[in-house]
Design a protein around this motif. Sequence first.
Motif, PDB file in Angstrom:
ATOM      1  N   ASP A  54       0.828  -1.214   0.000  1.00  0.00           N
ATOM      2  CA  ASP A  54       0.000   0.000   0.000  1.00  0.00           C
ATOM      3  C   ASP A  54       0.860   1.262   0.000  1.00  0.00           C
ATOM      4  OD1 ASP A  54      -2.268  -1.585  -0.012  1.00  0.00           O
ATOM      5  OD2 ASP A  54      -2.691  -1.312   2.142  1.00  0.00           O
ATOM      6  N   GLU A  55       1.931   1.266   0.783  1.00  0.00           N
ATOM      7  CA  GLU A  55       2.818   2.426   0.828  1.00  0.00           C
ATOM      8  C   GLU A  55       3.512   2.641  -0.517  1.00  0.00           C
ATOM      9  OE1 GLU A  55       5.516   2.166   4.166  1.00  0.00           O
ATOM     10  OE2 GLU A  55       3.859   1.801   5.563  1.00  0.00           O
ATOM     11  N   ILE A  56       3.960   1.562  -1.130  1.00  0.00           N
ATOM     12  CA  ILE A  56       4.612   1.668  -2.443  1.00  0.00           C
ATOM     13  C   ILE A  56       3.595   2.153  -3.476  1.00  0.00           C
ATOM     14  CG2 ILE A  56       5.681   0.337  -4.316  1.00  0.00           C
ATOM     15  CD1 ILE A  56       7.032  -1.360  -2.062  1.00  0.00           C
ATOM     16  N   LYS A  57       2.380   1.631  -3.412  1.00  0.00           N
ATOM     17  CA  LYS A  57       1.323   2.034  -4.349  1.00  0.00           C
ATOM     18  C   LYS A  57       1.043   3.537  -4.234  1.00  0.00           C
ATOM     19  CE  LYS A  57      -2.070   1.072  -7.206  1.00  0.00           C
ATOM     20  NZ  LYS A  57      -1.744   1.041  -8.609  1.00  0.00           N
ATOM     21  N   LYS A  58       1.015   4.068  -3.005  1.00  0.00           N
ATOM     22  CA  LYS A  58       0.791   5.510  -2.815  1.00  0.00           C
ATOM     23  C   LYS A  58       1.908   6.326  -3.450  1.00  0.00           C
ATOM     24  CE  LYS A  58      -1.805   5.140   1.479  1.00  0.00           C
ATOM     25  NZ  LYS A  58      -1.743   5.266   2.933  1.00  0.00           N
ATOM     26  N   ILE A  59       3.132   5.849  -3.331  1.00  0.00           N
ATOM     27  CA  ILE A  59       4.274   6.560  -3.898  1.00  0.00           C
ATOM     28  C   ILE A  59       4.224   6.521  -5.418  1.00  0.00           C
ATOM     29  CG2 ILE A  59       6.797   6.509  -4.146  1.00  0.00           C
ATOM     30  CD1 ILE A  59       6.830   5.445  -1.193  1.00  0.00           C
ATOM     31  N   ILE A  68       8.170  -7.333  -7.179  1.00  0.00           N
ATOM     32  CA  ILE A  68       9.430  -7.105  -6.482  1.00  0.00           C
ATOM     33  C   ILE A  68       9.880  -8.434  -5.891  1.00  0.00           C
ATOM     34  CG2 ILE A  68      10.550  -5.886  -4.580  1.00  0.00           C
ATOM     35  CD1 ILE A  68       8.268  -3.736  -4.980  1.00  0.00           C
ATOM     36  N   ILE A  69      11.037  -8.895  -6.341  1.00  0.00           N
ATOM     37  CA  ILE A  69      11.605 -10.148  -5.853  1.00  0.00           C
ATOM     38  C   ILE A  69      12.775  -9.782  -4.958  1.00  0.00           C
ATOM     39  CG2 ILE A  69      12.680 -12.331  -6.508  1.00  0.00           C
ATOM     40  CD1 ILE A  69      11.153 -12.036  -9.198  1.00  0.00           C
ATOM     41  N   CYS A  70      12.663 -10.179  -3.706  1.00  0.00           N
ATOM     42  CA  CYS A  70      13.576  -9.675  -2.680  1.00  0.00           C
ATOM     43  C   CYS A  70      15.054  -9.867  -2.977  1.00  0.00           C
ATOM     44  CB  CYS A  70      13.215 -10.274  -1.323  1.00  0.00           C
ATOM     45  SG  CYS A  70      11.676  -9.605  -0.634  1.00  0.00           S
ATOM     46  N   ASN A  71      15.445 -10.976  -3.577  1.00  0.00           N
ATOM     47  CA  ASN A  71      16.882 -11.129  -3.823  1.00  0.00           C
ATOM     48  C   ASN A  71      17.244 -10.918  -5.289  1.00  0.00           C
ATOM     49  OD1 ASN A  71      15.931 -13.524  -4.803  1.00  0.00           O
ATOM     50  ND2 ASN A  71      17.436 -14.806  -3.783  1.00  0.00           N
ATOM     51  N   PHE A  76      14.069  -4.003  -8.162  1.00  0.00           N
ATOM     52  CA  PHE A  76      13.917  -2.751  -7.426  1.00  0.00           C
ATOM     53  C   PHE A  76      14.275  -1.549  -8.294  1.00  0.00           C
ATOM     54  CE2 PHE A  76      14.711  -5.967  -4.309  1.00  0.00           C
ATOM     55  CZ  PHE A  76      14.036  -5.587  -3.158  1.00  0.00           C
ATOM     56  N   SER A  77      14.903  -1.781  -9.418  1.00  0.00           N
ATOM     57  CA  SER A  77      15.527  -0.699 -10.176  1.00  0.00           C
ATOM     58  C   SER A  77      14.556   0.366 -10.677  1.00  0.00           C
ATOM     59  CB  SER A  77      16.329  -1.263 -11.348  1.00  0.00           C
ATOM     60  OG  SER A  77      15.476  -1.932 -12.246  1.00  0.00           O
ATOM     61  N   ALA A  83      10.157   4.249  -2.317  1.00  0.00           N
ATOM     62  CA  ALA A  83       9.507   2.949  -2.507  1.00  0.00           C
ATOM     63  C   ALA A  83      10.533   1.825  -2.421  1.00  0.00           C
ATOM     64  CB  ALA A  83       8.776   2.910  -3.851  1.00  0.00           C
ATOM     65  N   LYS A  84      11.714   2.064  -2.958  1.00  0.00           N
ATOM     66  CA  LYS A  84      12.786   1.070  -2.884  1.00  0.00           C
ATOM     67  C   LYS A  84      13.158   0.812  -1.424  1.00  0.00           C
ATOM     68  CE  LYS A  84      15.831   1.550  -6.019  1.00  0.00           C
ATOM     69  NZ  LYS A  84      16.933   1.984  -6.880  1.00  0.00           N
ATOM     70  N   ASP A  85      13.248   1.875  -0.624  1.00  0.00           N
ATOM     71  CA  ASP A  85      13.557   1.725   0.805  1.00  0.00           C
ATOM     72  C   ASP A  85      12.497   0.883   1.513  1.00  0.00           C
ATOM     73  OD1 ASP A  85      15.799   3.315   0.436  1.00  0.00           O
ATOM     74  OD2 ASP A  85      14.869   5.125   1.292  1.00  0.00           O
ATOM     75  N   ILE A  86      11.232   1.108   1.189  1.00  0.00           N
ATOM     76  CA  ILE A  86      10.139   0.342   1.788  1.00  0.00           C
ATOM     77  C   ILE A  86      10.261  -1.124   1.402  1.00  0.00           C
ATOM     78  CG2 ILE A  86       7.629  -0.030   1.746  1.00  0.00           C
ATOM     79  CD1 ILE A  86       7.428   3.089   1.381  1.00  0.00           C
ATOM     80  N   ALA A  87      10.538  -1.391   0.135  1.00  0.00           N
ATOM     81  CA  ALA A  87      10.658  -2.773  -0.340  1.00  0.00           C
ATOM     82  C   ALA A  87      11.848  -3.477   0.310  1.00  0.00           C
ATOM     83  CB  ALA A  87      10.787  -2.794  -1.863  1.00  0.00           C
ATOM     84  N   VAL A  88      12.972  -2.807   0.405  1.00  0.00           N
ATOM     85  CA  VAL A  88      14.165  -3.404   1.019  1.00  0.00           C
ATOM     86  C   VAL A  88      13.889  -3.706   2.493  1.00  0.00           C
ATOM     87  CG1 VAL A  88      16.552  -2.916   1.753  1.00  0.00           C
ATOM     88  CG2 VAL A  88      15.825  -2.444  -0.605  1.00  0.00           C
TER      89      VAL A  88
END
Length: 139
Positions: A54-59, A68-71, A76-77, A83-88
């Motif tokens: 939800d936070e990434i969607k707002k951004i 987004i695949i964590c590894n 993330f690019s 949004a990248k910070d939130i995902a990480v």
Amino acid sequence: MFIGAIVTSSLFSSALVLSLNANAQTPQSVKPNELRRYAKAMLTMEPQRQQAFDEIKKIIGSGEVPKIICNDNSSFSNLPSKAKDIAVNYCQRYQKVVEDNGFTIDRFNTITTQVQSNEDLKRQIYNILLRLQKNPESR
């Protein structure tokens, strides 16, 4: 209802996922105690996954949130830096929850792949999630 949403969103359509790298070896069968620990990890992380999404969607706004695949750093690019910070941050918390439940990331991903392709395992996870939600102190 909530559990159905967890199962559906966590297993099938998550935009935030741990890696699902293909494993050329024959997968090891999933033990009952692994299913319970797997369900506990999912139940712990689903609210956090939804919040991060939800936070990434707002951004991002009206655009679609990319998978987004964590590894996979390349996933993330295309994200704005916040949004990248939130995902990480989400991925780091997810990894800790997975490890705190006694899994390596590879084993957790193997189970995820097996659950996605095996109706019996899906049903078992669903039933475990129901029991855990009805009796939270048993977590």
